[in-house]
Design an enzyme around this catalytic site. Structure first.
Site, PDB file in Angstrom:
ATOM      1  N   GLY A  49       0.862  -1.177   0.000  1.00 35.36           N
ATOM      2  CA  GLY A  49       0.000   0.000   0.000  1.00 35.36           C
ATOM      3  C   GLY A  49       0.893   1.220   0.000  1.00 35.36           C
ATOM      4  N   GLU A  50       0.569   2.175   0.813  1.00 37.42           N
ATOM      5  CA  GLU A  50       1.382   3.386   0.903  1.00 37.42           C
ATOM      6  C   GLU A  50       1.953   3.445   2.319  1.00 37.42           C
ATOM      7  OE1 GLU A  50       1.894   4.952  -1.958  1.00 37.42           O
ATOM      8  OE2 GLU A  50       3.368   6.080  -0.796  1.00 37.42           O
ATOM      9  N   SER A  51       3.271   3.242   2.417  1.00 38.35           N
ATOM     10  CA  SER A  51       3.870   3.131   3.740  1.00 38.35           C
ATOM     11  C   SER A  51       3.657   4.394   4.578  1.00 38.35           C
ATOM     12  CB  SER A  51       5.362   2.815   3.625  1.00 38.35           C
ATOM     13  OG  SER A  51       5.995   3.756   2.792  1.00 38.35           O
ATOM     14  N   CYS A  81       6.078  -5.309   0.315  1.00 39.70           N
ATOM     15  CA  CYS A  81       6.227  -3.988  -0.305  1.00 39.70           C
ATOM     16  C   CYS A  81       6.177  -2.848   0.722  1.00 39.70           C
ATOM     17  CB  CYS A  81       5.189  -3.837  -1.406  1.00 39.70           C
ATOM     18  SG  CYS A  81       5.681  -2.659  -2.651  1.00 39.70           S
ATOM     19  N   ARG A 108      12.697   3.658  -1.405  1.00 41.26           N
ATOM     20  CA  ARG A 108      11.290   3.622  -1.872  1.00 41.26           C
ATOM     21  C   ARG A 108      11.204   3.862  -3.369  1.00 41.26           C
ATOM     22  NH1 ARG A 108       7.586   7.662   0.920  1.00 41.26           N
ATOM     23  NH2 ARG A 108       6.012   6.482  -0.211  1.00 41.26           N
ATOM     24  N   ILE A 135       5.281  -3.469  -7.723  1.00 36.56           N
ATOM     25  CA  ILE A 135       4.439  -2.288  -7.943  1.00 36.56           C
ATOM     26  C   ILE A 135       5.029  -1.127  -7.150  1.00 36.56           C
ATOM     27  CG2 ILE A 135       2.123  -1.307  -7.738  1.00 36.56           C
ATOM     28  CD1 ILE A 135       1.064  -4.200  -7.781  1.00 36.56           C
ATOM     29  N   ARG A 136       5.655  -0.210  -7.842  1.00 39.25           N
ATOM     30  CA  ARG A 136       6.358   0.906  -7.180  1.00 39.25           C
ATOM     31  C   ARG A 136       7.090   0.379  -5.937  1.00 39.25           C
ATOM     32  NH1 ARG A 136       3.456   4.509  -5.031  1.00 39.25           N
ATOM     33  NH2 ARG A 136       1.576   3.270  -4.945  1.00 39.25           N
ATOM     34  N   HIS A 171       4.790  -8.771  -4.479  1.00 35.58           N
ATOM     35  CA  HIS A 171       3.431  -8.997  -3.959  1.00 35.58           C
ATOM     36  C   HIS A 171       2.879 -10.375  -4.302  1.00 35.58           C
ATOM     37  CE1 HIS A 171       2.350  -4.817  -2.911  1.00 35.58           C
ATOM     38  NE2 HIS A 171       3.105  -4.477  -3.924  1.00 35.58           N
ATOM     39  N   GLU A 173       0.642 -11.895  -2.882  1.00 35.36           N
ATOM     40  CA  GLU A 173      -0.801 -11.914  -2.586  1.00 35.36           C
ATOM     41  C   GLU A 173      -1.658 -11.518  -3.785  1.00 35.36           C
ATOM     42  OE1 GLU A 173       1.379  -9.730  -1.528  1.00 35.36           O
ATOM     43  OE2 GLU A 173       0.559  -7.705  -1.550  1.00 35.36           O
TER      44      GLU A 173
END
Ligand code: GLN
Length: 195
Positions: A49-51, A81, A108, A135-136, A171, A173
């Site tokens: 997600g967004e850390s 991630c 990052r 993903i990023r 990822h 998942e």
């Protein structure tokens, strides 16, 4: 002994992790607020997600200190991630740091030039080739002495383990292949811990 896995469900792809746990036949619960920490669980999943957002919510919801203490005390963790960034001791291109329980330095948004997302496959520990979706994703720029590297891409570690923490830059998942999660679950089921 039945194991119950707690999924940190504040932001990010926690629903995909829950789906993967379901596919592996694992019992799980969500951590959304402080009261959830009263429930009993044997391992923690920290999603992608967004850390920065997850880190901020962890503090605002007063989950941070207790979860950090439990991870330090050996709670098994499966992190992907943003989850890797949250565990990292240092973030090279950010002044923030979060749990700092995993002795790695990450960078990052380090992979990919345009969309920053790509798919590949590579070896993971003893599992052979597994699919890897980036993903990023953060790169792992340094690993400490107590850290074992379980997979690599482009000469850099992409999956690492230290004590009871398993952290991946990619990822699993998001894909149908849940062998990496099953590997983690089997280890904690047979030993109650990773190592
Ligand atoms: N770029 C995100 C971050 O810095 C991580 C991306 C992800 O979890 N897929 O937190």
């Amino acid at each position: 002994m039945t194991h119950r896995i707690a999924v940190l469900a504040l932001q990010g792809d926690f629903a995909e992790h829950e789906n993967a746990l379901r596919q592996c036949g694992s019992e799980f619960m969500e951590i959304r607020q402080r009261a959830d920490l009263q429930k009993s669980f044997d391992a923690l999943v920290i999603p992608g997600g967004e850390s920065t957002v997850i880190g901020k919510l962890l503090r605002e919801l007063e989950l941070f200190t207790e979860l950090q203490a439990r991870i330090q005390a050996g709670l098994p963790v499966f992190a992907t991630c943003a989850g890797l960034i949250l565990l990292a001791d240092r973030i090279e291109n950010d002044s923030a740091a979060y749990f700092r329980t995993l002795d790695v330095t990450v960078r990052r948004n380090a992979y990919g030039r345009q969309l920053g997302s790509f798919h590949t496959e590579g070896d993971f520990a003893t599992l052979g080739r597994v699919p890897m979706s980036f993903i990023r994703a953060p790169s792992i720029e340094r690993v400490g002495n107590g850290v074992t590297v379980l997979s690599e891409f482009d000469g850099k570690p992409t999956a690492v383990m230290q004590g009871n923490q398993l952290a991946l830059a990619y990822h699993p998942e998001l894909l149908a292949d849940h062998r990496v999660l099953a590997w983690f679950l089997e280890r904690i089921a047979s030993r109650g811990k990773m190592g």
